[in-house]
Design an enzyme around this catalytic site. Structure first.
Site, PDB file in Angstrom:
ATOM      1  CB  THR A  80      -0.933   0.050   1.234  1.00  0.00           C
ATOM      2  OG1 THR A  80      -0.190  -0.368   2.387  1.00  0.00           O
ATOM      3  CG2 THR A  80      -2.144  -0.815   1.069  1.00  0.00           C
ATOM      4  CB  THR A 130       0.180  -0.957   6.455  1.00  0.00           C
ATOM      5  OG1 THR A 130       1.095  -1.883   7.018  1.00  0.00           O
ATOM      6  CG2 THR A 130      -0.059   0.194   7.410  1.00  0.00           C
ATOM      7  CE  LYS A 188       2.120  -2.006  10.090  1.00  0.00           C
ATOM      8  NZ  LYS A 188       3.215  -2.924  10.154  1.00  0.00           N
ATOM      9  CG  HIS A 235      14.864  10.128  33.491  1.00  0.00           C
ATOM     10  ND1 HIS A 235      13.639   9.502  33.495  1.00  0.00           N
ATOM     11  CD2 HIS A 235      14.756  11.190  34.329  1.00  0.00           C
ATOM     12  CE1 HIS A 235      12.820  10.149  34.297  1.00  0.00           C
ATOM     13  NE2 HIS A 235      13.476  11.182  34.814  1.00  0.00           N
ATOM     14  NE  ARG A 243       9.229   8.761  35.407  1.00  0.00           N
ATOM     15  CZ  ARG A 243       9.928   8.536  36.512  1.00  0.00           C
ATOM     16  NH1 ARG A 243      10.096   7.300  36.953  1.00  0.00           N
ATOM     17  NH2 ARG A 243      10.487   9.526  37.170  1.00  0.00           N
ATOM     18  N   GLY A 260      13.462   5.838   6.604  1.00  0.00           N
ATOM     19  CA  GLY A 260      13.108   5.229   5.321  1.00  0.00           C
ATOM     20  C   GLY A 260      12.304   3.972   5.505  1.00  0.00           C
ATOM     21  CB  CYS A 316       6.762   0.234   7.646  1.00  0.00           C
ATOM     22  SG  CYS A 316       7.073  -1.314   6.797  1.00  0.00           S
ATOM     23  CE  LYS A 350      15.348  -2.660   9.320  1.00  0.00           C
ATOM     24  NZ  LYS A 350      14.501  -2.909  10.479  1.00  0.00           N
ATOM     25  NE  ARG A 369      10.079  -1.999   0.114  1.00  0.00           N
ATOM     26  CZ  ARG A 369       9.186  -2.846   0.621  1.00  0.00           C
ATOM     27  NH1 ARG A 369       8.002  -2.945   0.084  1.00  0.00           N
ATOM     28  NH2 ARG A 369       9.495  -3.577   1.677  1.00  0.00           N
TER      29      ARG A 369
HETATM   30  N1  SAJ Z   1      15.534   4.655  12.468  1.00  0.00           N
HETATM   31  C1  SAJ Z   1      16.198   5.713  13.021  1.00  0.00           C
HETATM   32  N2  SAJ Z   1      16.430   5.712  14.362  1.00  0.00           N
HETATM   33  C2  SAJ Z   1      16.023   4.696  15.167  1.00  0.00           C
HETATM   34  C3  SAJ Z   1      15.331   3.619  14.597  1.00  0.00           C
HETATM   35  C4  SAJ Z   1      15.095   3.632  13.238  1.00  0.00           C
HETATM   36  O1  SAJ Z   1      16.593   6.665  12.330  1.00  0.00           O
HETATM   37  O2  SAJ Z   1      16.292   4.770  16.372  1.00  0.00           O
HETATM   38  C5  SAJ Z   1      15.270   4.646  11.021  1.00  0.00           C
HETATM   39  C6  SAJ Z   1      15.890   3.457  10.288  1.00  0.00           C
HETATM   40  O3  SAJ Z   1      17.227   3.711   9.932  1.00  0.00           O
HETATM   41  C7  SAJ Z   1      14.978   3.336   9.086  1.00  0.00           C
HETATM   42  C8  SAJ Z   1      13.617   3.743   9.667  1.00  0.00           C
HETATM   43  O4  SAJ Z   1      13.888   4.461  10.843  1.00  0.00           O
HETATM   44  O5  SAJ Z   1      15.337   4.247   8.077  1.00  0.00           O
HETATM   45  C9  SAJ Z   1      12.689   2.611   9.973  1.00  0.00           C
HETATM   46  O6  SAJ Z   1      13.396   1.517  10.571  1.00  0.00           O
HETATM   47  P1  SAJ Z   1      12.834   0.626  11.774  1.00  0.00           P
HETATM   48  O7  SAJ Z   1      13.848  -0.395  12.065  1.00  0.00           O
HETATM   49  O8  SAJ Z   1      12.424   1.497  12.883  1.00  0.00           O
HETATM   50  O9  SAJ Z   1      11.491   0.028  11.228  1.00  0.00           O
HETATM   51  P2  SAJ Z   1      11.054  -0.763   9.905  1.00  0.00           P
HETATM   52  O10 SAJ Z   1      10.450   0.222   8.973  1.00  0.00           O
HETATM   53  O11 SAJ Z   1      12.126  -1.636   9.383  1.00  0.00           O
HETATM   54  O12 SAJ Z   1       9.923  -1.704  10.532  1.00  0.00           O
HETATM   55  C10 SAJ Z   1       8.832  -1.097  11.205  1.00  0.00           C
HETATM   56  C11 SAJ Z   1       8.609  -1.813  12.540  1.00  0.00           C
HETATM   57  N3  SAJ Z   1       7.665  -1.060  13.367  1.00  0.00           N
HETATM   58  C12 SAJ Z   1       7.944  -0.715  14.648  1.00  0.00           C
HETATM   59  O13 SAJ Z   1       8.998  -0.966  15.177  1.00  0.00           O
HETATM   60  C13 SAJ Z   1       6.854   0.013  15.378  1.00  0.00           C
HETATM   61  C14 SAJ Z   1       8.116  -3.223  12.293  1.00  0.00           C
HETATM   62  O14 SAJ Z   1       7.760  -3.858  13.514  1.00  0.00           O
HETATM   63  C15 SAJ Z   1       6.876  -3.188  11.368  1.00  0.00           C
HETATM   64  O15 SAJ Z   1       6.419  -4.493  11.086  1.00  0.00           O
HETATM   65  C16 SAJ Z   1       7.299  -2.539  10.072  1.00  0.00           C
HETATM   66  O16 SAJ Z   1       7.700  -1.196  10.365  1.00  0.00           O
HETATM   67  C17 SAJ Z   1       6.142  -2.549   9.114  1.00  0.00           C
HETATM   68  O17 SAJ Z   1       6.129  -3.390   8.216  1.00  0.00           O
HETATM   69  O18 SAJ Z   1       5.198  -1.766   9.297  1.00  0.00           O
END
Ligand code: SAJ
Length: 426
Positions: free
Chosen positions: A85, A120, A205, A243, A245, A256, A259, A317, A324
């Site tokens: 999607t 999604t 989601k 900290h 919390r 990127g 999702c 990542k 993508r």
């Molecule tokens: N990123 C950061 N800083 C961080 C964590 C991530 O800059 O501290 C960046 C990554 O480099 C990347 C992007 O965020 O560019 C997303 O990476 P990610 O590892 O956070 O997540 P995705 O997109 O690989 O997977 C997410 C996950 N969702 C959550 O953690 C809430 C995964 O569980 C979902 O299944 C997936 O999206 C999805 O398919 O929706």
């Protein structure tokens, strides 16, 4: 409810692992993809995507006969829709794949079937888009067949483990649908299975990914503030996170993937008047590649025209081959647009095309005549580069670490000037 045969529509990062996991748990699975090249290569055991462990699992499924791949759906006990999607230019969800996959099920829908949407989707897609299409079969949802929404929540790079171990949400259009979904996914899910209604599951989601995006957004702004005040952001975050919390995520070159950088827009699109924070976080994260290019300018000089820059890492990542919505690709592209001569290398995807950028298939060639090395993705291979060895292979003496992947002392010890995101210059 007992399931023997399953039809999965969409053999991408979610559909293929899901199909092969069901097949390895004894179900007869027909994996369907509209792309004939994908179907052809999969039927020969060749994968079009990389995910650790997936090739072995798919090949085992094909060998056992439990998994077959096809360009068209066929009758089954249950159907799973796991197609992309994306969003359109105007950030509105593009449901065309969901719609065409749902239409493809209609001729095969039988009484007693379960249809699950995994893609999604904006809130209300299951009830307002999927159900009416399925009812074109002449059968009635909730009476003749069941419908549920069950989002995938697995992390690329760890999909096969998380598919089994994560909690699974199943939202039914009614109780019987949710319970049928539990019986289906209960075949392999070992995490908790939570039953709810379809729209709650859709919202859950998008909430999860939006939560992460907003939290990365604040880390992104902290990195800019640290830059302005001459603070090492990594040190500041490490201290703040002591900290009990506080748990700040990692700033970087932007957000990127298919999702987190996409899903929050589904809320903004559905309700723009009540989502200013979510929209702003998206814009902050989307602007980060430009901020990163500004850091390169600050290190190399305002005019990047003709400057030779090696961009190390293109995936969205670390340790995946998925490009993508990759902010690393944006960084390479923006550098090229700024006049720099960009050579880019990614160990997971040696060949790809980016306008204005030379994508090189070996690290050696990418860095040989560079003036600066820019680390954009924390791939293990790139973070573990030995600076002493690198120094012998490149003219560059400027190392720009944008993701906190290199040890400052080690790179300085090897003769590099090291700068980058959030690194305080002594
Ligand atoms: N990123 C950061 N800083 C961080 C964590 C991530 O800059 O501290 C960046 C990554 O480099 C990347 C992007 O965020 O560019 C997303 O990476 P990610 O590892 O956070 O997540 P995705 O997109 O690989 O997977 C997410 C996950 N969702 C959550 O953690 C809430 C995964 O569980 C979902 O299944 C997936 O999206 C999805 O398919 O929706």
């Amino acid at each position: 409810m007992k399931f023997e045969k399953l039809c999965v529509l969409g053999l991408g990062y979610i559909g293929l692992p899901t199909s092969s996991t069901f097949a390895s748990h004894g179900l007869k699975v027909v994996g369907v993809d509209v792309n004939p090249r994908v179907v052809k290569s999969l039927s020969q055991g060749k994968l079009h995507i990389y995910e650790p462990g997936l090739r072995t699992l798919v090949q085992a499924g094909l060998r056992s006969g439990n998994l077959v791949v096809s360009e068209a759906p066929e009758p089954a006990d249950a159907f799973i829709i796991s197609v992309p999607t994306p969003f359109k230019e105007d950030k509105k969800a593009d449901l065309s794949y969901v719609i065409s996959a749902t239409k493809a099920i209609v001729p095969h829908l039988r009484k007693g079937n379960l249809v699950v949407l995994e893609s999604t989707s904006p809130p209300l897609t299951t009830t307002d888009v999927v159900v009416p299409i399925l009812e074109r079969s002449g059968l009635k949802a909730g009476e003749d067949f069941m419908v549920a929404y069950s989002p995938e929540r697995v992390l690329p790079g760890q999909i096969l483990r998380e598919l089994i171990e994560n909690a699974r949400v199943i939202g039914g259009i009614d109780k019987a649908s949710a319970e049928a979904g539990r019986d289906l996914y209960g075949i392999f899910v070992r995490g908790e299975i939570i039953l709810t209604d379809a729209t709650t599951a859709e919202m859950v989601k998008i909430m999860e990914n939006t939560y992460r995006d907003v939290n990365i957004g604040i880390a992104t702004e902290f990195s800019r503030l640290a830059e302005r005040f001459g603070v090492n952001v990594w040190e500041a975050i490490a201290i703040a996170n002591l900290h009990p919390r506080v748990s700040i995520l990692k700033p970087g070159i932007g957000v990127g993937g298919h999702c987190i950088s996409v899903d929050p827009w589904f809320f903004v699109e559905a309700a723009p008047d009540i989502t200013p924070l979510i929209a702003t976080a998206r814009r902050v994260n989307d602007a980060q590649p430009r901020f990163i290019v500004d850091l390169v300018r600050r290190a190399m000089g305002e005019n990047l025209s003709g400057r030779r820059v090696a961009v190390l890492g293109l995936a969205y990542k670390p340790n995946v081959d998925d490009m993508r919505e990759s902010p690393a690709v944006d960084v390479a592209r923006i550098l090229a647009e700024s006049g720099a001569q960009v050579k880019a290398f990614d160990p997971f995807k040696p060949e790809m095309e980016i306008a204005g950028v030379e994508v090189i298939d070996t690290l050696e060639e990418a860095i040989a005549d560079a003036e600066a090395l820019v680390l954009t993705v924390g791939h293990k291979d790139l973070c573990e580069l030995d600076p002493a060895v690198v120094a012998g292979k490149t003219d560059a003496r400027l190392a720009l670490d944008m993701i906190h992947g290199w040890d400052v002392a080690a790179w300085e010890g090897a003769g590099f000037t090291i700068k980058g995101l959030g690194i305080r210059q002594e």
